[in-house]
Design a protein around this motif. Structure first.
Motif, PDB file in Angstrom:
ATOM      1  N   UNK A  15      36.889  41.872  26.504  1.00 30.59           N
ATOM      2  CA  UNK A  15      36.416  42.684  25.384  1.00 30.59           C
ATOM      3  C   UNK A  15      35.535  43.841  25.864  1.00 30.59           C
ATOM      4  N   UNK A  16      36.021  44.502  26.897  1.00 31.03           N
ATOM      5  CA  UNK A  16      35.317  45.669  27.418  1.00 31.03           C
ATOM      6  C   UNK A  16      34.328  45.368  28.522  1.00 31.03           C
ATOM      7  N   UNK A  17      33.940  44.103  28.670  1.00 30.95           N
ATOM      8  CA  UNK A  17      33.025  43.722  29.754  1.00 30.95           C
ATOM      9  C   UNK A  17      33.839  43.414  31.001  1.00 30.95           C
ATOM     10  N   UNK A  18      33.576  44.141  32.072  1.00 32.24           N
ATOM     11  CA  UNK A  18      34.368  43.984  33.293  1.00 32.24           C
ATOM     12  C   UNK A  18      33.784  42.876  34.161  1.00 32.24           C
ATOM     13  N   UNK A  19      34.528  41.769  34.294  1.00 29.11           N
ATOM     14  CA  UNK A  19      34.080  40.634  35.102  1.00 29.11           C
ATOM     15  C   UNK A  19      34.451  40.804  36.566  1.00 29.11           C
ATOM     16  N   UNK A  20      35.592  41.449  36.825  1.00 29.99           N
ATOM     17  CA  UNK A  20      36.034  41.760  38.186  1.00 29.99           C
ATOM     18  C   UNK A  20      36.508  43.202  38.215  1.00 29.99           C
ATOM     19  N   UNK A  41      28.503  36.671  39.388  1.00 32.09           N
ATOM     20  CA  UNK A  41      29.146  37.699  40.217  1.00 32.09           C
ATOM     21  C   UNK A  41      30.648  37.805  39.964  1.00 32.09           C
ATOM     22  N   UNK A  42      31.261  36.733  39.410  1.00 34.41           N
ATOM     23  CA  UNK A  42      32.698  36.759  39.142  1.00 34.41           C
ATOM     24  C   UNK A  42      33.505  35.815  40.008  1.00 34.41           C
ATOM     25  N   UNK A  43      32.825  34.930  40.741  1.00 32.44           N
ATOM     26  CA  UNK A  43      33.522  34.050  41.683  1.00 32.44           C
ATOM     27  C   UNK A  43      34.521  33.118  40.981  1.00 32.44           C
ATOM     28  N   UNK A  44      34.062  32.413  39.955  1.00 35.07           N
ATOM     29  CA  UNK A  44      34.953  31.478  39.269  1.00 35.07           C
ATOM     30  C   UNK A  44      36.054  32.222  38.521  1.00 35.07           C
ATOM     31  N   UNK A  45      35.751  33.393  37.994  1.00 34.36           N
ATOM     32  CA  UNK A  45      36.793  34.207  37.353  1.00 34.36           C
ATOM     33  C   UNK A  45      37.905  34.526  38.348  1.00 34.36           C
ATOM     34  N   UNK A  46      37.529  34.864  39.576  1.00 32.13           N
ATOM     35  CA  UNK A  46      38.529  35.162  40.597  1.00 32.13           C
ATOM     36  C   UNK A  46      39.357  33.926  40.922  1.00 32.13           C
ATOM     37  N   UNK A  47      38.719  32.765  41.033  1.00 34.39           N
ATOM     38  CA  UNK A  47      39.457  31.529  41.273  1.00 34.39           C
ATOM     39  C   UNK A  47      40.422  31.255  40.122  1.00 34.39           C
ATOM     40  N   UNK A  48      39.981  31.502  38.903  1.00 33.30           N
ATOM     41  CA  UNK A  48      40.856  31.305  37.744  1.00 33.30           C
ATOM     42  C   UNK A  48      42.071  32.230  37.794  1.00 33.30           C
ATOM     43  N   UNK A  49      41.873  33.449  38.278  1.00 34.94           N
ATOM     44  CA  UNK A  49      42.998  34.377  38.431  1.00 34.94           C
ATOM     45  C   UNK A  49      43.967  33.867  39.495  1.00 34.94           C
ATOM     46  N   UNK A  50      43.436  33.403  40.626  1.00 39.38           N
ATOM     47  CA  UNK A  50      44.277  32.932  41.727  1.00 39.38           C
ATOM     48  C   UNK A  50      45.092  31.696  41.358  1.00 39.38           C
ATOM     49  N   UNK A 214      30.951  41.581  40.024  1.00 38.47           N
ATOM     50  CA  UNK A 214      32.399  41.719  39.907  1.00 38.47           C
ATOM     51  C   UNK A 214      33.056  42.569  40.968  1.00 38.47           C
ATOM     52  N   UNK A 215      32.274  43.062  41.939  1.00 34.66           N
ATOM     53  CA  UNK A 215      32.837  43.903  42.992  1.00 34.66           C
ATOM     54  C   UNK A 215      32.592  43.279  44.365  1.00 34.66           C
ATOM     55  N   UNK A 216      33.538  43.475  45.277  1.00 32.54           N
ATOM     56  CA  UNK A 216      33.344  43.034  46.663  1.00 32.54           C
ATOM     57  C   UNK A 216      32.423  44.039  47.345  1.00 32.54           C
ATOM     58  N   UNK A 217      31.274  43.568  47.808  1.00 33.71           N
ATOM     59  CA  UNK A 217      30.316  44.479  48.451  1.00 33.71           C
ATOM     60  C   UNK A 217      30.307  44.338  49.965  1.00 33.71           C
TER      61      UNK A 217
END
Length: 247
Positions: A15-20, A41-50, A214-217
């Motif tokens: 809904x407009x909020x960027x998690x990754x 930071x978005x770690x679990x979101x990334x795992x959910x995508x994978x 949400x970004x790789x630093x």
């Protein structure tokens, strides 16, 4: 064909909020890849995508060079990508053995074959004494070990561990590190370790990705991550120091 689980330029917005935001990550076979970052930071979101639990807004996910876009989670598991969850998610009313057996049946084994594989897996991990215990009554750390055993049923190509050391003592975390090394040596899968225990990550991982907002630093081997001022500022200098990490 490339032997890796890969996210390429993945973004996720709620809904407009960027998690990754444009995250690229590669998990090769027979290595331990770390994923760290502050809470949110978005770690679990990334795992959910994978693992097919979250559809990316942009970007692609591939398994050994083949896109798995739109593949539902149960088929992702059948293709060889297994995971654990922060909350365990065991079948609390079933025994430990039955938790693993159910997974084997779901992956196509007969009931007898699944029971045999489940028994062998518990023995391999060193928790066969828990076989008849009801999963819902397990101590937190034993629950984590059972969840790993369940994820390892039928020897997946890739294993994603979401904060497996949470709540563990230093000795228990060391035992976990030994188990992960055994998984790499004997199962020969690729492991993605998502963890707040920075000492564990720096000790066992071959390569580490750092997420912040949400970004790789930062991406690199443990020594480079440990030396990074950007990482120290974003993560290690705050939360990790509070947890006792020595940088």
């Amino acid at each position: 064909m490339a032997q890796s689980l890969s996210a390429t330029d993945v973004s996720v917005a709620f809904e407009g909020l960027r998690a990754l935001s444009h995250v690229t990550l590669d998990v090769p076979r027979e290595t331990v890849t770390g994923l760290i970052g502050p809470n949110g930071a978005g770690k679990t979101t990334l795992v959910n995508v994978l693992t097919g639990f979250q559809k990316p807004t942009d970007g692609t996910v591939s398994l050994d060079g083949e896109s798995i876009a739109g593949v539902p989670p149960y088929k992702v598991r059948q293709k060889g990508i297994a995971r654990t969850f922060q909350s365990g998610r065991l079948f609390s009313d079933l025994s430990v053995l039955d938790n693993l057996e159910v997974t084997g049946v779901g992956l196509g084994l007969s009931r007898r074959e699944a029971a045999k594989k489940a028994d062998e897996m518990l023995d391999w991990i060193g928790i066969s004494h828990l076989a008849e215990r009801t999963a819902g009554g397990l101590p937190y750390t034993d629950e984590r070990r059972v969840a790993i055993g369940r994820a390892l049923m039928l020897e997946p190509k890739y294993l994603l561990l979401d904060e497996p050391a949470a709540g563990m003592s230093a000795e228990e975390a060391n035992d976990l590190a030994q188990l992960i090394r055994s998984i790499i040596a004997e199962v020969k899968c690729g492991v993605l370790l998502i963890e707040h225990n920075i000492g564990l990550v720096l000790t066992i991982c071959d390569h580490i990705h750092v997420l912040d907002s949400g970004e790789v630093i930062e991406v690199g081997p443990p020594a480079a991550i440990k030396a990074s001022e950007r990482v120290r500022h974003a993560y290690m200098g705050t939360q990790a120091e509070a947890e006792g990490a020595v940088l």
